[in-house]
Design an enzyme around this catalytic site. Sequence first.
Site, mmCIF file in Angstrom:
data_model
loop_
_atom_site.group_PDB
_atom_site.id
_atom_site.type_symbol
_atom_site.label_atom_id
_atom_site.label_comp_id
_atom_site.label_asym_id
_atom_site.label_seq_id
_atom_site.Cartn_x
_atom_site.Cartn_y
_atom_site.Cartn_z
ATOM 1 N N ASP A 90 53.485 82.272 -14.595
ATOM 2 C CA ASP A 90 52.625 81.107 -14.859
ATOM 3 C C ASP A 90 51.351 81.240 -14.023
ATOM 4 O O ASP A 90 51.414 81.554 -12.825
ATOM 5 C CB ASP A 90 53.397 79.839 -14.472
ATOM 6 N N ASN A 147 40.149 75.431 -16.107
ATOM 7 C CA ASN A 147 39.595 74.666 -17.233
ATOM 8 C C ASN A 147 38.630 73.594 -16.751
ATOM 9 O O ASN A 147 37.537 73.443 -17.278
ATOM 10 C CB ASN A 147 40.717 73.972 -17.993
ATOM 11 N N HIS A 186 36.889 75.126 -20.927
ATOM 12 C CA HIS A 186 38.005 75.690 -21.693
ATOM 13 C C HIS A 186 37.726 77.081 -22.225
ATOM 14 O O HIS A 186 38.641 77.884 -22.387
ATOM 15 C CB HIS A 186 38.373 74.747 -22.834
ATOM 16 N N ASP A 205 40.170 80.097 -21.783
ATOM 17 C CA ASP A 205 40.667 80.957 -22.862
ATOM 18 C C ASP A 205 40.435 82.425 -22.541
ATOM 19 O O ASP A 205 41.289 83.283 -22.789
ATOM 20 C CB ASP A 205 39.952 80.617 -24.175
ATOM 21 N N GLU A 240 49.734 78.235 -20.228
ATOM 22 C CA GLU A 240 49.373 79.318 -19.317
ATOM 23 C C GLU A 240 50.629 80.011 -18.821
ATOM 24 O O GLU A 240 50.672 80.546 -17.739
ATOM 25 C CB GLU A 240 48.496 78.757 -18.203
HETATM 26 N N1 LIG Z 1 41.734 76.978 -21.939
HETATM 27 C C1 LIG Z 1 43.001 76.753 -22.258
HETATM 28 N N2 LIG Z 1 43.747 75.936 -21.486
HETATM 29 C C2 LIG Z 1 45.023 75.731 -21.807
HETATM 30 C C3 LIG Z 1 45.604 76.325 -22.943
HETATM 31 N N3 LIG Z 1 46.902 75.929 -23.002
HETATM 32 C C4 LIG Z 1 47.123 75.110 -21.942
HETATM 33 N N4 LIG Z 1 45.997 74.990 -21.219
HETATM 34 C C5 LIG Z 1 45.780 74.193 -20.001
HETATM 35 O O1 LIG Z 1 46.571 74.711 -18.962
HETATM 36 C C6 LIG Z 1 46.699 73.694 -17.985
HETATM 37 C C7 LIG Z 1 48.074 73.738 -17.387
HETATM 38 O O2 LIG Z 1 48.080 72.835 -16.344
HETATM 39 P P1 LIG Z 1 49.360 72.478 -15.510
HETATM 40 O O3 LIG Z 1 50.605 72.546 -16.367
HETATM 41 O O4 LIG Z 1 49.084 71.188 -14.835
HETATM 42 O O5 LIG Z 1 49.550 73.630 -14.448
HETATM 43 P P2 LIG Z 1 48.503 74.379 -13.507
HETATM 44 O O6 LIG Z 1 47.208 73.689 -13.358
HETATM 45 O O7 LIG Z 1 48.444 75.799 -13.964
HETATM 46 O O8 LIG Z 1 49.225 74.280 -12.126
HETATM 47 P P3 LIG Z 1 50.490 75.075 -11.615
HETATM 48 O O9 LIG Z 1 51.202 75.662 -12.810
HETATM 49 O O10 LIG Z 1 51.313 74.040 -10.933
HETATM 50 O O11 LIG Z 1 49.989 76.112 -10.683
HETATM 51 C C8 LIG Z 1 46.386 72.367 -18.676
HETATM 52 O O12 LIG Z 1 45.159 71.895 -18.184
HETATM 53 C C9 LIG Z 1 46.223 72.756 -20.138
HETATM 54 O O13 LIG Z 1 45.220 71.988 -20.776
HETATM 55 C C10 LIG Z 1 44.781 77.164 -23.756
HETATM 56 O O14 LIG Z 1 45.209 77.723 -24.763
HETATM 57 N N5 LIG Z 1 43.503 77.338 -23.377
#
Ligand SMILES: Nc1nc2c(ncn2[C@@H]2O[C@H](COP(=O)(O)OP(=O)(O)OP(=O)(O)O)[C@@H](O)[C@H]2O)c(=O)[nH]1
Length: 632
Positions: free
Chosen positions: A510, A518, A523, A527, A553
Amino acid sequence: MTDDAQRWKAKYLDSLEQQEKLERRWDARLDLLRRGLVRSSLAAEGSDKAVDQCMQELREIIRGEQMDAGLSALIPRLEKAVLDSEQRRQQRVEQNVAGITDLTQQLLTLDLPREVRRALKQFAKRIDERASQPREMPAVLAELSSLQQKVLAVLGSDQVARPGLLQRLFGGRDEAPESEKTAPGSEVAEAHDEVALPQSLAADEDDQPAAPAAPAAPAASAQPASQPVAAATAVVTPVVGSEPVAPVPAVTRPTPALDSLPLDARVFSGDDDPAYALPEAAEPGYSAVAPHVAQSLLGLLDELELPLRHQPQGEELRARMQGGLNWYELVPVLDDLAVLVLAVTDSGQREFAGYLKQLNERLAAFLGTLSEAHEGYSESLESARSFNQELREQVSGLQASVQEAADLESLKQALEARLDGLLNTVSEHQRQRDGHEDEVAERLQALAQKVAEMEQEAQSFRDHLEEQRQKALIDPLTGLANRAGWSERLELEVARWQRYGGELLLAVLDIDHFKRINDGYGHLAGDKVLKIIAGELNKRLRKTDFIARFGGEEFVLLIPATPLEGGAQLLQTLLSAIEHCPFHFRGERVTITLSAGLTAFAAGESSEVVFERADQALYRAKRSGRNRIEQG
Ligand SMILES: Nc1nc2c(ncn2[C@@H]2O[C@H](COP(=O)(O)OP(=O)(O)OP(=O)(O)O)[C@@H](O)[C@H]2O)c(=O)[nH]1
């Protein structure tokens, strides 16, 4: 009195007695109904004023003498009052659902540990269904309250650990403890905080609620890029301590991990490889994601195989998307795209139905040709029989002519005539047979052609279906397998492992603090990071390993025939490769890290159990500082 009169009298007395019995029974029933109505009306009281009023009147009518007239006047009013009350109840249910949903969503916007977030999300999913039933409300509220307590406990513990942080995050400095306000040098620290915190990247995510996303630009102006890095580092020193980060040898200056620094402090001079450059997205709010939305929609449009008659619509939609989408254009564009998607699905279905119809017609024609061939075969059997018969007749005629011949001349004439007849019969039969054979050969040729065409069409349909199936297994952004692809391969690998034994490892990876990428860079940058990380991971794996994007992610890995230590080494290589990727934003270096959970399949375990273990290990890796691997 006559016998007849006696009988009638007895009958009359009987029916009188029965009548009295019935009347007593009706009175008892009426009394029961009255009491039932009074009790029900009392039970129904309190839900609505108008209904209560009607109920009151109902009780009075029941107790009075004019029940029939009173009831027929009251019932229509009661019906209306009940209907209105029901409508109001429905509205209240909707308001309850909306209120609870809002509250849950507000809690979800906070940065929470995984398990609490997961429980909240599960709760959120069922609000509609549960909160619409009044009897469920106490349980719903109790659950929400317990979740809220958990959230408060997390936030509360952070407050104790670092007093003043929450106030700083939410700008409520007035509530900061007195000691903090008066501590020597605190003005300097606060001044730095004010610059760094709007970027929301200063502290560990698990230690603070998420600050609202702030554009990169204001921070850049508040703290110019040329400002010494040391100052920014000083701001976050206490936080860095909470998340130890391995040193990065590739850069000359220390490059703190993304999760340990505020955005502007995280940017360091890095390589200027354009492949790792993060695109800029300076505007906040919708406009920050608008290009991403437009790009995704364009990608979707590209994937659609539009029927000819919908192509002009597709082109027009493409032009609208390419011109950029603002908030107000988004909804009509989505509507139009939905129409096209439906058209494609519909045309796909129609194409398939058309193919089936065609196949049916071909099979019918095929059957027709076969039965013609069969008829031809019967005809040729028939003609062979008649040829045989004719030959026999000719030969027996010949015998008779020989026996009847009186002299040589007449014998000669008779023989010639018979032989001519024989020759005619043979050549006629020959001609018929040749014609028949040509016909059969033609039919066979046509049949073979039809079969070949049908096979070819079926093959191209199979190819098309397989292509669609494969597409459905691929994540379009990263090109890796998606969740469906993962499930398919997981099943296969587990079956193989169960059959042949050996080792099978499963890892969940992860990206750390991806939300901050983001929020900080937009975004599009997010991406691009996802795409690059997917490629970097994939190219370091063996052919027999398997990687998929599990969603967001998160990536998942299957590593067959590898011991746990080997798997840990591989993951370490992957983590370090990502950490050293020269990502940069506006020419400044950005370090991105991954956390991973690794585990091995043990005999008799289901893949769900193994996955859960790896996920728990990942969770531990996140909790104990990120940018690390934990084994489960
Ligand atoms: N740009 C982009 N962002 C994505 C995509 N899928 C998910 N996200 C973003 O990934 C982020 C995941 O955030 P969290 O689950 O809070 O986790 P994190 O910020 O990585 O924090 P930790 O996992 O705790 O380290 C969210 O802001 C989603 O909007 C995608 O396909 N593209």
